[in-house]
Write a protein that holds these residues in place. Structure first.
Motif, PDB file in Angstrom:
ATOM      1  N   GLY A   1       0.987  -1.707  -0.208  1.00  0.00           N
ATOM      2  CA  GLY A   1      -0.114   0.105  -0.149  1.00  0.00           C
ATOM      3  C   GLY A   1       0.930   1.558  -0.018  1.00  0.00           C
ATOM      4  N   LEU A   2       2.045   1.268   1.322  1.00  0.00           N
ATOM      5  CA  LEU A   2       2.490   2.741   0.485  1.00  0.00           C
ATOM      6  C   LEU A   2       3.510   2.628  -1.044  1.00  0.00           C
ATOM      7  N   GLU A   3       3.613   1.221  -1.174  1.00  0.00           N
ATOM      8  CA  GLU A   3       4.956   1.865  -2.928  1.00  0.00           C
ATOM      9  C   GLU A   3       3.418   2.211  -3.973  1.00  0.00           C
ATOM     10  N   ILE A   4       2.464   1.765  -3.187  1.00  0.00           N
ATOM     11  CA  ILE A   4       1.088   1.994  -4.346  1.00  0.00           C
ATOM     12  C   ILE A   4       0.395   3.248  -4.769  1.00  0.00           C
ATOM     13  N   LYS A   5       1.178   4.532  -3.444  1.00  0.00           N
ATOM     14  CA  LYS A   5       0.630   5.404  -3.035  1.00  0.00           C
ATOM     15  C   LYS A   5       1.788   6.251  -3.424  1.00  0.00           C
ATOM     16  N   ARG A   6       2.844   5.932  -2.580  1.00  0.00           N
ATOM     17  CA  ARG A   6       3.985   6.806  -3.030  1.00  0.00           C
ATOM     18  C   ARG A   6       4.159   6.422  -4.698  1.00  0.00           C
ATOM     19  N   GLU A   7       4.176   5.425  -5.298  1.00  0.00           N
ATOM     20  CA  GLU A   7       4.168   5.925  -6.644  1.00  0.00           C
ATOM     21  C   GLU A   7       2.947   6.922  -7.315  1.00  0.00           C
ATOM     22  N   PHE A   8       1.397   7.016  -7.003  1.00  0.00           N
ATOM     23  CA  PHE A   8       0.603   7.800  -7.667  1.00  0.00           C
ATOM     24  C   PHE A   8       1.164   9.457  -6.984  1.00  0.00           C
ATOM     25  N   LEU A   9       1.680   9.156  -6.181  1.00  0.00           N
ATOM     26  CA  LEU A   9       1.825  11.345  -5.772  1.00  0.00           C
ATOM     27  C   LEU A   9       2.968  11.066  -5.991  1.00  0.00           C
ATOM     28  N   ASP A  10       4.238  10.342  -5.635  1.00  0.00           N
ATOM     29  CA  ASP A  10       5.247  10.381  -6.515  1.00  0.00           C
ATOM     30  C   ASP A  10       6.398  10.601  -6.846  1.00  0.00           C
ATOM     31  N   GLY A  11       5.546   9.102  -7.950  1.00  0.00           N
ATOM     32  CA  GLY A  11       6.987   8.493  -8.761  1.00  0.00           C
ATOM     33  C   GLY A  11       6.571   7.455  -9.987  1.00  0.00           C
ATOM     34  N   GLN A  12       6.282   6.929 -10.533  1.00  0.00           N
ATOM     35  CA  GLN A  12       6.246   6.266 -12.232  1.00  0.00           C
ATOM     36  C   GLN A  12       4.819   6.450 -12.283  1.00  0.00           C
ATOM     37  N   LEU A  13       3.875   6.195 -11.447  1.00  0.00           N
ATOM     38  CA  LEU A  13       2.541   6.829 -11.823  1.00  0.00           C
ATOM     39  C   LEU A  13       1.519   7.450 -11.335  1.00  0.00           C
ATOM     40  N   ALA A  14       2.853   9.095 -11.936  1.00  0.00           N
ATOM     41  CA  ALA A  14       2.059  10.168 -10.779  1.00  0.00           C
ATOM     42  C   ALA A  14       1.920  10.941 -11.594  1.00  0.00           C
ATOM     43  N   SER A  15       2.284  11.128 -13.417  1.00  0.00           N
ATOM     44  CA  SER A  15       1.313  11.151 -14.306  1.00  0.00           C
ATOM     45  C   SER A  15       0.481  10.674 -15.427  1.00  0.00           C
ATOM     46  N   TRP A  16      -0.473  11.014 -16.047  1.00  0.00           N
ATOM     47  CA  TRP A  16      -1.673  10.064 -16.412  1.00  0.00           C
ATOM     48  C   TRP A  16      -0.621   9.244 -17.830  1.00  0.00           C
ATOM     49  N   SER A  17       0.731   9.739 -18.465  1.00  0.00           N
ATOM     50  CA  SER A  17       1.512   9.413 -19.619  1.00  0.00           C
ATOM     51  C   SER A  17       2.030   8.481 -18.970  1.00  0.00           C
ATOM     52  N   ASN A  18       2.264   8.116 -18.234  1.00  0.00           N
ATOM     53  CA  ASN A  18       2.928   6.971 -17.389  1.00  0.00           C
ATOM     54  C   ASN A  18       2.678   5.973 -17.039  1.00  0.00           C
ATOM     55  N   ARG A  19       1.588   6.225 -16.424  1.00  0.00           N
ATOM     56  CA  ARG A  19       0.907   5.166 -16.321  1.00  0.00           C
ATOM     57  C   ARG A  19      -0.110   4.247 -17.704  1.00  0.00           C
ATOM     58  N   ALA A  20      -0.070   5.062 -18.313  1.00  0.00           N
ATOM     59  CA  ALA A  20      -0.362   3.680 -19.719  1.00  0.00           C
ATOM     60  C   ALA A  20      -0.523   3.222 -19.591  1.00  0.00           C
ATOM     61  N   LEU A  21       0.793   2.752 -20.622  1.00  0.00           N
ATOM     62  CA  LEU A  21       0.765   1.683 -20.671  1.00  0.00           C
ATOM     63  C   LEU A  21       1.388   0.891 -20.130  1.00  0.00           C
ATOM     64  N   PRO A  22       1.781   1.054 -18.682  1.00  0.00           N
ATOM     65  CA  PRO A  22       1.717  -0.306 -17.860  1.00  0.00           C
ATOM     66  C   PRO A  22      -0.033  -0.425 -17.205  1.00  0.00           C
ATOM     67  N   GLY A  23      -0.466   0.640 -17.059  1.00  0.00           N
ATOM     68  CA  GLY A  23      -1.973   0.312 -17.251  1.00  0.00           C
ATOM     69  C   GLY A  23      -3.044  -0.516 -18.034  1.00  0.00           C
ATOM     70  N   ILE A  24      -2.626   0.068 -18.776  1.00  0.00           N
ATOM     71  CA  ILE A  24      -3.074  -1.465 -19.713  1.00  0.00           C
ATOM     72  C   ILE A  24      -2.895  -2.348 -19.560  1.00  0.00           C
ATOM     73  N   ALA A  25      -1.262  -2.548 -20.318  1.00  0.00           N
ATOM     74  CA  ALA A  25      -0.636  -3.843 -19.717  1.00  0.00           C
ATOM     75  C   ALA A  25      -1.036  -4.476 -19.127  1.00  0.00           C
TER      76      ALA A  25
END
Length: 393
Positions: A76-100
Motif C-alpha cells: 500500500g505504501l509503494e502504491i500510494k508513493r508511486e501515484f503521488l510521487d513516482g512513476q505513476l504520478a502522471s497519466w502518460s506514465n500510467r498508460a502503458l503499464p496500466g493497460i498491460a
C-alpha cells in the motif's frame, strides 16, 4: 530544480529495484527449500509446526493473516508513493503499464475459467493466475545484468505495482467471508479516525501504527481478510512533510517504507514462501497435473499472462495511446511479458483464500509453481537471447 533533486528519484528507484531483485532471489531459494523439506524425512515436522497453535491461531494463520498484513502495508505504501510521487504520478506514465496490467489480469482469468467453468468449487480460484510476483520477476530480470534496458525494469516494476493494486481490490471484493457488521463498523470508525489524523497534519508515525494494529483486529473479526487492514493503514500514512514538499524523503510514508522494505523482502515474504510453497508429492498421482485446477492456474500464468500483457501493450502502442519503453525491442517487451507469469506470492495467497480443501491447496501450489517456473525460464531465456552481446546501461 537542483542537480541533487533531479538525481534523487532515479537513485531511489535504482535502489528499490536492486533490493526487490535481491529479495526475489532469496524467495526463489526459500521456495526450493520448502519443496525439499516437504519431501524429506522432516516433512511431518514441517507440517506439524505450521498447524500447531500459537495462542488463538495456528502458526500458518499468524503468517498468512498477521505477517502478510505487514506485506500488504508495504504494498500500500509503494502504491500510494508511486501515484503521488513516482512513476505513476502522471497519466502518460500510467498508460502503458496500466493497460498491460489490465490485460494481464483479465486474460489469465479467462484462461482459468475455460478449464474450470463447469466446476462450482474450483471456479472460485479464477483470480489465482492474475497476479505477478514483483520480487520474483525482478529477481529473474536481475540475473541478466545490464543487458536489459532500465526502461524495461521500470515498466515491469510499475506493472507489478498496478497488478498488486488489482489483487488487493479482488481480495477485498471477492474473497470476503460472512460479514460481522459490528466489527466492520468498528474498523470503519478506526479508519475514519486515522484519516482525520492525516488531514490534521499529524506527522508522527506512532498514532497511525497503534491505530493500524487495532484496525487489523477489527478487520480480522469482521470477515474481511485481515491483510486489507495493511493497505487501509498505508492510505492514511502522510507522504507530505510539514514543509509541504511531497518529494521529501523524511516524510512519514518514506520513513516507514524504508524501515519495512528489508524486513518484508528478506524476512516476511521468505517466511510466507517457506510456509506455503511446501507441497508433499508422497502418494500423489501424476494425473494431478492434468486436473482442471492445476492446468487452469499453470496455463493462466504461463499463457494467459504473456498474451494478456503483451497483447494489451501492443494494441496500446500501435494505437498511439502509449509509447514503447525506451531502448527496448518488441522481443524484449515480450520477454518481460513472459516474466509477468511469475505469480508466486500473491497467487499462492489468493489460492489459500479460495479453497478449504487440502487437495485443492496442493493442486493450487503445483499449478502456481509450474506456471511460474515455465514463465521464469522462458522469459529469462528469451531475454538472454535477445540481449546477447548487448550491454545497455
Amino acid at each position: 530544480m537542483t542537480q541533487s533533486q533531479t538525481k534523487r528519484p532515479f537513485s531511489t528507484l535504482r535502489h528499490w529495484l536492486d533490493s526487490e531483485s535481491a529479495s526475489g532471489i532469496v524467495l526463489m531459494i526459500t521456495a526450493a527449500l520448502a519443496l525439499i523439506v516437504a519431501n524429506s524425512p522432516l516433512s511431518a515436522t514441517y507440517f506439524q509446526v505450521l498447524e500447531s497453535k500459537l495462542g488463538p491461531m495456528s502458526v500458518l494463520h499468524w503468517i498468512n493473516d498477521a505477517l502478510m498484513a505487514v506485506f500488504f502495508l508495504l504494498v500500500g505504501l509503494e502504491i500510494k508513493r508511486e501515484f503521488l510521487d513516482g512513476q505513476l504520478a502522471s497519466w502518460s506514465n500510467r498508460a502503458l503499464p496500466g493497460i498491460a496490467a489490465a490485460g494481464g489480469v483479465i486474460v489469465p482469468a479467462l484462461v482459468f475459467a475455460g478449464f474450470n467453468w463447469s466446476n462450482p468449487e474450483t471456479i472460485r480460484g479464477w483470480a489465482i493466475p492474475s497476479a505477478t510476483d514483483i520480487a520474483f520477476a525482478l529477481g529473474v530480470l536481475s540475473l541478466l545484468g545490464p543487458r536489459v534496458p532500465t526502461s524495461l525494469k521500470v515498466f515491469l516494476a510499475t506493472l507489478a505495482i498496478l497488478d498488486d493494486l488489482a489483487a488487493v481490490a479482488i481480495i477485498a471484493v471477492f474473497y470476503t467471508a460472512d460479514i460481522a457488521t459490528l466489527y466492520l463498523a468498528g474498523a470503519a470508525g478506526i479508519f475514519a479516525l486515522m484519516f482525520i489524523l492525516n488531514k490534521m497534519g499529524i506527522m508522527r508515525l506512532t498514532p497511525y501504527l497503534i491505530l493500524g494494529a487495532v484496525l487489523w483486529y477489527f478487520v480480522l473479526r469482521s470477515g474481511v481478510h485481515a491483510t486489507v487492514a495493511g493497505v487501509l493503514t498505508a492510505l492514511t500514512i502522510p507522504i507530505k512533510p510539514a514543509l509541504g514538499r511531497p518529494d521529501d524523503m523524511s516524510s512519514p510514508l518514506h520513513t516507514l517504507e524504508h524501515a519495512l522494505a528489508k524486513w518484508v523482502g528478506f524476512v516476511i515474504v521468505p517466511i510466507f514462501g517457506f510456509a506455503n510453497a511446501g507441497v508433499s508429492f508422497a502418494g500423489m498421482s501424476p494425473s494431478i497435473l492434468g486436473d482442471s485446477l492445476t492446468l487452469g492456474i499453470a496455463l493462466g500464468l504461463f499463457v494467459g499472462k504473456q498474451f494478456g500483457v503483451f497483447g494489451a501493450a501492443w494494441i496500446a502502442i500501435r494505437a498511439g495511446i502509449a509509447t514503447k519503453p525506451m531502448g527496448a525491442s518488441w522481443t524484449q517487451l515480450y520477454g518481460v511479458a513472459l516474466l509477468c507469469g511469475i505469480g508466486f506470492t500473491m497467487s499462492l495467497f489468493i489460492g489459500l483464500l479460495s479453497f478449504d480443501n487440502d487437495l485443492l491447496h496442493s493442486e493450487t501450489k503445483i499449478g502456481v509453481l509450474l506456471g511460474s517456473l515455465l514463465s521464469a525460464v522462458c522469459g529469462w531465456a528469451l531475454l538472454r537471447i535477445s540481449t546477447r552481446n548487448r550491454a545497455v546501461k
